[in-house]
Design an enzyme around this catalytic site. Structure first.
Site, PDB file in Angstrom:
ATOM      1  N   GLU A  63       0.883  -1.033  -0.078  1.00  0.00           N
ATOM      2  CA  GLU A  63      -0.005  -0.054  -0.164  1.00  0.00           C
ATOM      3  C   GLU A  63       0.961   1.236   0.159  1.00  0.00           C
ATOM      4  OE1 GLU A  63      -3.208  -0.545  -0.129  1.00  0.00           O
ATOM      5  OE2 GLU A  63      -3.422  -2.348   0.515  1.00  0.00           O
ATOM      6  N   CYS A 108      -3.089   8.407   3.627  1.00  0.00           N
ATOM      7  CA  CYS A 108      -2.965   7.925   2.242  1.00  0.00           C
ATOM      8  C   CYS A 108      -4.185   8.135   1.228  1.00  0.00           C
ATOM      9  CB  CYS A 108      -2.745   6.402   2.451  1.00  0.00           C
ATOM     10  SG  CYS A 108      -3.901   5.575   3.290  1.00  0.00           S
TER      11      CYS A 108
HETATM   12  P1  NAP Z   1       8.424   4.612   4.273  1.00  0.00           P
HETATM   13  O1  NAP Z   1       9.621   5.584   4.694  1.00  0.00           O
HETATM   14  O2  NAP Z   1       8.560   3.977   3.229  1.00  0.00           O
HETATM   15  O3  NAP Z   1       8.435   4.065   5.812  1.00  0.00           O
HETATM   16  C1  NAP Z   1       7.466   2.984   5.776  1.00  0.00           C
HETATM   17  C2  NAP Z   1       7.871   1.763   6.711  1.00  0.00           C
HETATM   18  O4  NAP Z   1       9.008   1.099   5.955  1.00  0.00           O
HETATM   19  C3  NAP Z   1       8.387   2.128   7.979  1.00  0.00           C
HETATM   20  O5  NAP Z   1       7.817   1.430   9.178  1.00  0.00           O
HETATM   21  C4  NAP Z   1       9.982   2.374   8.035  1.00  0.00           C
HETATM   22  O6  NAP Z   1      10.682   2.047   9.117  1.00  0.00           O
HETATM   23  C5  NAP Z   1      10.011   0.929   7.220  1.00  0.00           C
HETATM   24  N1  NAP Z   1      11.320   0.978   6.359  1.00  0.00           N
HETATM   25  C6  NAP Z   1      11.954   1.977   5.541  1.00  0.00           C
HETATM   26  N2  NAP Z   1      13.069   1.401   5.181  1.00  0.00           N
HETATM   27  C7  NAP Z   1      12.895  -0.035   5.063  1.00  0.00           C
HETATM   28  C8  NAP Z   1      13.977  -1.109   4.807  1.00  0.00           C
HETATM   29  N3  NAP Z   1      14.596  -0.957   3.998  1.00  0.00           N
HETATM   30  N4  NAP Z   1      13.532  -2.410   5.299  1.00  0.00           N
HETATM   31  C9  NAP Z   1      12.344  -2.581   6.013  1.00  0.00           C
HETATM   32  N5  NAP Z   1      11.491  -1.342   6.382  1.00  0.00           N
HETATM   33  C10 NAP Z   1      11.921  -0.249   6.072  1.00  0.00           C
HETATM   34  O7  NAP Z   1       7.056   5.438   4.498  1.00  0.00           O
HETATM   35  P2  NAP Z   1       6.551   6.446   5.435  1.00  0.00           P
HETATM   36  O8  NAP Z   1       7.152   7.914   5.170  1.00  0.00           O
HETATM   37  O9  NAP Z   1       6.520   5.884   6.824  1.00  0.00           O
HETATM   38  O10 NAP Z   1       4.934   6.594   5.103  1.00  0.00           O
HETATM   39  C11 NAP Z   1       4.467   7.739   4.133  1.00  0.00           C
HETATM   40  C12 NAP Z   1       4.083   7.134   2.987  1.00  0.00           C
HETATM   41  O11 NAP Z   1       2.981   6.022   3.133  1.00  0.00           O
HETATM   42  C13 NAP Z   1       2.760   8.166   2.301  1.00  0.00           C
HETATM   43  O12 NAP Z   1       3.488   8.438   1.023  1.00  0.00           O
HETATM   44  C14 NAP Z   1       1.753   7.327   2.270  1.00  0.00           C
HETATM   45  O13 NAP Z   1       0.890   7.742   0.998  1.00  0.00           O
HETATM   46  C15 NAP Z   1       1.961   5.853   2.481  1.00  0.00           C
HETATM   47  N6  NAP Z   1       0.858   5.429   3.064  1.00  0.00           N
HETATM   48  C16 NAP Z   1      -0.147   4.459   2.277  1.00  0.00           C
HETATM   49  C17 NAP Z   1      -1.137   3.602   3.027  1.00  0.00           C
HETATM   50  C18 NAP Z   1      -2.041   3.019   2.219  1.00  0.00           C
HETATM   51  O14 NAP Z   1      -2.756   2.205   2.744  1.00  0.00           O
HETATM   52  N7  NAP Z   1      -1.839   3.106   0.739  1.00  0.00           N
HETATM   53  C19 NAP Z   1      -1.321   4.204   4.108  1.00  0.00           C
HETATM   54  C20 NAP Z   1      -0.704   5.006   4.914  1.00  0.00           C
HETATM   55  C21 NAP Z   1       0.607   5.750   4.227  1.00  0.00           C
HETATM   56  P3  NAP Z   1      11.373   3.179   9.902  1.00  0.00           P
HETATM   57  O15 NAP Z   1      10.068   4.139  10.217  1.00  0.00           O
HETATM   58  O16 NAP Z   1      11.941   2.830  10.818  1.00  0.00           O
HETATM   59  O17 NAP Z   1      12.173   3.895   8.915  1.00  0.00           O
END
Ligand code: NAP
Length: 513
Positions: A255, A294
């Site tokens: 997602e 999101c």
């Molecule tokens: P993100 O930076 O991609 O992080 C998401 C998760 O992935 C966090 O728990 C992060 O951990 C983890 N992560 C990052 N790098 C990783 C790796 N190499 N290996 C394993 N885990 C890793 O995204 P975000 O900034 O938290 O979220 C914002 C985005 O999420 C927005 O763009 C939004 O659109 C999207 N979103 C989508 C939905 C949906 O249902 N479609 C819902 C909510 C949000 P850390 O925090 O420890 O870095």
């Protein structure tokens, strides 16, 4: 506040500090994340062997009862989560309600579905099929739980709902979970897991929790595990192309970002009730959770003839918004969750500058001394030539920002909406039934959800941005290509489907469970 991981059946703290967690209202440090020593392999093995076996031994009804007990435990402690949510997420009461109550409500819903599935350990799907001339030879499709682990990597914006919606479906399916929430908004998720573990509801190994870390989990996944990810498109891509996920054909659900839209239908005029509903919903969606949703509206499409009317109505509504600490009187939306999210929002608006102009900006002076926090005020942008634009259809500014755009014809509208490249949701405000039928055909393949609001449901609908557990949540293309929830459909991700061919008596017994 020092937050630990719960792995291998114990709370872990190796004495090292992995990261700090901030309060976005003033930028102060509000807690730290303790390190742990186990490898991803050790964490997954413990969950697989202990938790998987224990959960699979239970029926759906028994697992539903576990969900019910967890939901009751969480309900008792809601006040604590609300306090942490206000401090760590800068959340308003409504923001917290959507996250905490939304998560608990989703869990209760899955408990009720499990009750309906009853005293069985597999799910029969569809009818008995006759395969040859011999009527005694039949086939039945059967769903059995996978024998691995459900790894859940969550985004920062819904620390409670994001965890509980995934956990509910996996545990009901009989699959142990390893949850890795986003570090920046760990406190609410951590507090919930503390209560779940203390209540001693689940069998050992059924629930593991990583406070930070988790970077090596994918290295140890097998073909019987499932990885459900919510977050940015960049991280989703990185995980989807992980060699282990490819070589083991690991179940993977993503997602990700979505440039959702709201449409004022061609039949509406500025003096209509439908127009009022449209303006109300769009302005609400722009500020709930300070736009960190999101599903939030990012692109607003209106008939070209009504552009000016829509712009002034939106500006009038948005002008009533007040940024600040939501616990203060009159404040309507809080800050973004972190300094990096604030910078990302600033960069996002800058990226849109070549194609848009700012037609409304919230008053930063209204902050009343909160200025040290990660505040980013509402912005309404205008793109006069959306057919000639590109960035505006591709850029998700994760804050209280949306772009207003005119369309000249229905054909052009559908083309513009589809330029989002695959979205979680579009909501269309219209009383025209023929337009609605056409829009479903034009937009279905690029959307996970379509909300049509006419005057008869303008007060009764569930909202553009609210994810209801009965409906699927997810979207094709840039929205990640995944699907979660959707009632029993959600269980498919954690079950294997097998065509069982046997004599009529045997497949009938299988069907009856
Ligand atoms: P993100 O930076 O991609 O992080 C998401 C998760 O992935 C966090 O728990 C992060 O951990 C983890 N992560 C990052 N790098 C990783 C790796 N190499 N290996 C394993 N885990 C890793 O995204 P975000 O900034 O938290 O979220 C914002 C985005 O999420 C927005 O763009 C939004 O659109 C999207 N979103 C989508 C939905 C949906 O249902 N479609 C819902 C909510 C949000 P850390 O925090 O420890 O870095």
């Amino acid at each position: 506040m020092r937050m630990q991981s719960y792995v291998a059946g114990q709370w872990q703290d190796n004495g090292k500090t992995a990261a700090q967690v901030h309060c976005p209202l003033d930028g102060s440090v509000m807690g730290e994340i303790a390190g742990y020593d186990q490898t991803g392999g050790e964490i997954l093995d413990f969950a697989r062997t202990k938790g998987g076996a224990a959960l699979r031994a239970l029926t759906y009804l028994e697992r539903a009862n576990l969900l019910k007990q967890i939901a009751a435990t969480l309900s008792e402690n809601k006040q604590r989560y609300a306090e942490l949510s206000a401090k760590n997420n800068g959340a308003s009461e409504m923001d917290t309600f959507l996250d905490v109550e939304g998560g608990i409500g989703t869990m209760k819903y899955y408990a009720s579905l499990g009750k309906r599935l009853g005293e069985r350990r597999w799910i029969a799907e569809g009818d008995l099929e006759q395969l040859t001339k011999d009527e005694n030879f039949r086939a039945l499709h059967v769903l059995t739980p996978i024998r691995g682990v459900a790894v859940h990597i969550n985004a920062f914006n819904f620390p409670a709902w994001g965890m509980l919606e995934k956990v509910s479906v996996a545990l009901l399916s009989g699959v142990p979970v390893v949850v890795k929430p986003a570090a920046s908004t760990l406190p609410v998720a951590w507090a919930m897991v503390q209560d779940i573990i203390a209540a001693n509801i689940l069998p050992e190994g059924a629930f593991s929790f990583l406070a930070g870390g988790g970077r090596d989990l994918a290295d140890y996944l097998t073909s019987e595990d499932a990885l459900a990810f919510t977050g940015s498109a960049d991280t989703a891509r990185m995980l989807a192309s992980h060699p282990r996920i490819i070589s083991e054909a690991v179940r993977f659900n993503a997602e990700a970002d979505s440039v959702n839209s709201a449409v004022m239908g061609p039949d509406l005029t500025p003096d209509s009730d439908g127009f009022k509903s449209f303006i109300h919903e769009v302005s609400k969606e722009m500020t709930i959770k300070a736009g960190q949703k999101c599903t939030a509206v990012r692109r607003i499409f209106v008939p070209a003839a009504h552009l000016e009317a829509a712009q002034s109505a939106l500006v009038a509504k948005l002008s009533k918004g007040k940024p600040g600490d939501p616990s203060r009187e009159g404040v309507t939306y809080g800050p973004l969750v972190s300094a990096s999210q604030k910078q990302a929002a600033i960069d996002g608006v800058a990226a849109l500058a070549a194609e848009t102009q700012v037609v409304f900006e919230g008053d930063i002076g209204a902050l009343d001394g909160d200025a040290e926090g990660f505040y980013f005020t509402q912005k309404l942008l205008l793109c006069k030539e959306p057919m000639a634009a590109k960035t505006v259809h591709e850029t998700e500014v994760f804050g209280p920002v949306a772009t207003l755009m005119p369309y000249q014809s229905e054909e052009e509208l559908f083309e513009l909406v589809r330029r989002g490249g695959g979205s979680l949701v579009s909501s269309l405000f219209t009383n025209d039934d023929a337009f609605m039928l056409e829009a479903v055909q034009q937009l279905g393949s690029t959307h996970g959800r379509l909300l049509f609001v006419d005057d008869s449901i303008s007060r009764g609908h569930s909202g553009h941005g609210n994810v209801m557990p009965m409906c699927i949540h997810g979207g094709p293309g840039r929205a990640g290509g995944g699907q979660e929830l959707g009632g029993l459909r959600g269980l498919n991700f954690y079950h294997a489907r097998t065509a069982v061919q046997a004599n009529l008596t045997r497949v009938t017994a299988l069907q009856e469970g």
